[in-house]
Design a protein around this motif. Structure first.
Motif, PDB file in Angstrom:
ATOM      1  N   VAL A   1      31.583  -1.425 -60.775  1.00 56.03           N
ATOM      2  CA  VAL A   1      31.445  -0.518 -59.828  1.00 56.03           C
ATOM      3  C   VAL A   1      32.029   0.899 -59.937  1.00 56.03           C
ATOM      4  N   LYS A   2      32.716   0.836 -61.145  1.00 53.25           N
ATOM      5  CA  LYS A   2      33.311   2.374 -61.418  1.00 53.25           C
ATOM      6  C   LYS A   2      32.284   3.414 -61.357  1.00 53.25           C
ATOM      7  N   GLY A   3      32.713   4.667 -60.833  1.00 60.09           N
ATOM      8  CA  GLY A   3      31.593   5.590 -60.889  1.00 60.09           C
ATOM      9  C   GLY A   3      30.912   5.738 -59.728  1.00 60.09           C
ATOM     10  N   ARG A   4      30.512   4.455 -59.186  1.00 60.16           N
ATOM     11  CA  ARG A   4      29.402   4.225 -58.176  1.00 60.16           C
ATOM     12  C   ARG A   4      30.136   4.137 -56.758  1.00 60.16           C
ATOM     13  N   PHE A   5      31.344   3.299 -56.706  1.00 63.76           N
ATOM     14  CA  PHE A   5      31.830   3.021 -55.508  1.00 63.76           C
ATOM     15  C   PHE A   5      33.268   3.724 -55.377  1.00 63.76           C
ATOM     16  N   THR A   6      33.505   4.120 -54.145  1.00 61.42           N
ATOM     17  CA  THR A   6      34.939   4.709 -53.967  1.00 61.42           C
ATOM     18  C   THR A   6      35.452   4.232 -52.540  1.00 61.42           C
ATOM     19  N   ILE A   7      36.746   3.740 -52.666  1.00 59.96           N
ATOM     20  CA  ILE A   7      37.394   2.968 -51.870  1.00 59.96           C
ATOM     21  C   ILE A   7      38.405   4.235 -51.278  1.00 59.96           C
ATOM     22  N   SER A   8      38.688   4.333 -49.839  1.00 60.66           N
ATOM     23  CA  SER A   8      39.676   5.079 -49.207  1.00 60.66           C
ATOM     24  C   SER A   8      40.319   4.709 -48.029  1.00 60.66           C
ATOM     25  N   ARG A   9      41.414   5.107 -47.639  1.00 58.44           N
ATOM     26  CA  ARG A   9      41.886   4.722 -46.422  1.00 58.44           C
ATOM     27  C   ARG A   9      42.205   5.785 -45.737  1.00 58.44           C
ATOM     28  N   VAL A  10      42.051   5.957 -44.162  1.00 58.31           N
ATOM     29  CA  VAL A  10      42.225   6.998 -43.156  1.00 58.31           C
ATOM     30  C   VAL A  10      43.048   6.498 -42.099  1.00 58.31           C
ATOM     31  N   ASN A  11      44.466   6.597 -42.368  1.00 56.92           N
ATOM     32  CA  ASN A  11      45.247   6.001 -41.547  1.00 56.92           C
ATOM     33  C   ASN A  11      45.273   6.462 -40.288  1.00 56.92           C
ATOM     34  N   ALA A  12      44.806   7.709 -39.899  1.00 59.28           N
ATOM     35  CA  ALA A  12      44.572   8.104 -38.482  1.00 59.28           C
ATOM     36  C   ALA A  12      43.485   7.417 -37.695  1.00 59.28           C
ATOM     37  N   ARG A  13      42.774   6.786 -38.549  1.00 59.75           N
ATOM     38  CA  ARG A  13      41.574   5.968 -37.798  1.00 59.75           C
ATOM     39  C   ARG A  13      41.997   4.330 -38.307  1.00 59.75           C
ATOM     40  N   ASN A  14      42.930   4.103 -38.912  1.00 61.37           N
ATOM     41  CA  ASN A  14      43.206   2.643 -38.963  1.00 61.37           C
ATOM     42  C   ASN A  14      42.284   1.775 -39.819  1.00 61.37           C
ATOM     43  N   THR A  15      41.677   2.671 -40.894  1.00 62.43           N
ATOM     44  CA  THR A  15      40.387   2.083 -41.334  1.00 62.43           C
ATOM     45  C   THR A  15      40.394   2.335 -42.708  1.00 62.43           C
ATOM     46  N   VAL A  16      40.045   1.517 -43.613  1.00 58.03           N
ATOM     47  CA  VAL A  16      39.476   1.567 -45.011  1.00 58.03           C
ATOM     48  C   VAL A  16      37.859   1.488 -45.148  1.00 58.03           C
ATOM     49  N   TYR A  17      37.622   2.447 -46.026  1.00 60.50           N
ATOM     50  CA  TYR A  17      36.162   2.616 -46.351  1.00 60.50           C
ATOM     51  C   TYR A  17      35.743   2.253 -47.834  1.00 60.50           C
ATOM     52  N   LEU A  18      34.660   1.679 -47.775  1.00 61.07           N
ATOM     53  CA  LEU A  18      34.095   1.506 -49.393  1.00 61.07           C
ATOM     54  C   LEU A  18      32.822   2.209 -49.346  1.00 61.07           C
ATOM     55  N   GLN A  19      32.664   3.272 -49.878  1.00 67.42           N
ATOM     56  CA  GLN A  19      31.438   4.228 -49.943  1.00 67.42           C
ATOM     57  C   GLN A  19      30.608   3.545 -51.335  1.00 67.42           C
ATOM     58  N   MET A  20      29.569   3.105 -51.091  1.00 74.15           N
ATOM     59  CA  MET A  20      28.946   2.684 -52.277  1.00 74.15           C
ATOM     60  C   MET A  20      27.457   3.385 -52.485  1.00 74.15           C
ATOM     61  N   ASN A  21      27.339   3.962 -53.615  1.00 72.34           N
ATOM     62  CA  ASN A  21      26.377   4.877 -54.078  1.00 72.34           C
ATOM     63  C   ASN A  21      25.660   4.066 -55.175  1.00 72.34           C
ATOM     64  N   SER A  22      24.417   4.665 -55.545  1.00 68.77           N
ATOM     65  CA  SER A  22      23.553   3.921 -56.605  1.00 68.77           C
ATOM     66  C   SER A  22      23.536   2.628 -56.554  1.00 68.77           C
ATOM     67  N   LEU A  23      23.291   2.044 -55.455  1.00 69.80           N
ATOM     68  CA  LEU A  23      23.491   0.616 -55.436  1.00 69.80           C
ATOM     69  C   LEU A  23      22.130   0.030 -56.080  1.00 69.80           C
ATOM     70  N   ARG A  24      22.548  -1.337 -56.536  1.00 73.68           N
ATOM     71  CA  ARG A  24      21.728  -2.080 -57.570  1.00 73.68           C
ATOM     72  C   ARG A  24      21.413  -3.480 -56.903  1.00 73.68           C
ATOM     73  N   PRO A  25      20.392  -4.128 -57.343  1.00 74.82           N
ATOM     74  CA  PRO A  25      20.200  -5.570 -56.670  1.00 74.82           C
ATOM     75  C   PRO A  25      21.523  -6.528 -56.872  1.00 74.82           C
ATOM     76  N   GLU A  26      22.083  -6.254 -57.924  1.00 70.11           N
ATOM     77  CA  GLU A  26      22.890  -7.293 -58.375  1.00 70.11           C
ATOM     78  C   GLU A  26      24.284  -6.914 -57.406  1.00 70.11           C
TER      79      GLU A  26
END
Length: 115
Positions: free
Chosen positions: A62-87
């Motif tokens: 997933v390197k180069g396609r997914f990005t994990i981030s945390r926004v403490n002010a929102r008490n939330t962790v995100y996983l942005q997934m781009n260029s998704l594949r069937p796998e």
């Protein structure tokens, strides 16, 4: 529910989705947050993690396609997934691991990528 995952859905190959994992401030501030996934018939596998210092790690697939981030002010962790594949199709799980929180799992959210 201590961890609430959301954002899964059906998307075409090449598309994007953003997963969210909502947690309490106590959990988020003291834990390494990790996304795992489990495809049908396969074992659960590591996807990405972010520690309390916002240092990140990714599975090679997933390197180069997914990005994990945390926004403490929102008490939330995100996983942005781009260029998704069937796998990438799998149930995605959020995990919190820390001295105070222990090891906590959220419910999964299903991501389906069509070819």
């Amino acid at each position: 529910v201590q961890l609430q995952a959301s954002g899964g859905g059906l998307v075409q190959a090449g598309g994007s989705l953003r997963l969210s994992c909502a947690a309490s401030r106590i959990i988020l501030s003291g834990s390494t947050m990790t996304w795992y996934r489990q495809a049908p018939g396969k074992q659960r596998e590591f996807v990405a993690s972010i520690n309390i210092e916002s240092s990140t790690n990714y599975h090679d697939s997933v390197k180069g396609r997914f990005t994990i981030s945390r926004v403490n002010a929102r008490n939330t962790v995100y996983l942005q997934m781009n260029s998704l594949r069937p796998e990438d199709t799998a149930v995605y799980y959020c995990n919190a691991n820390g001295i105070t929180s222990g090891d906590i799992w959220g419910q999964g959210t299903l991501v389906t990528v069509s070819s």
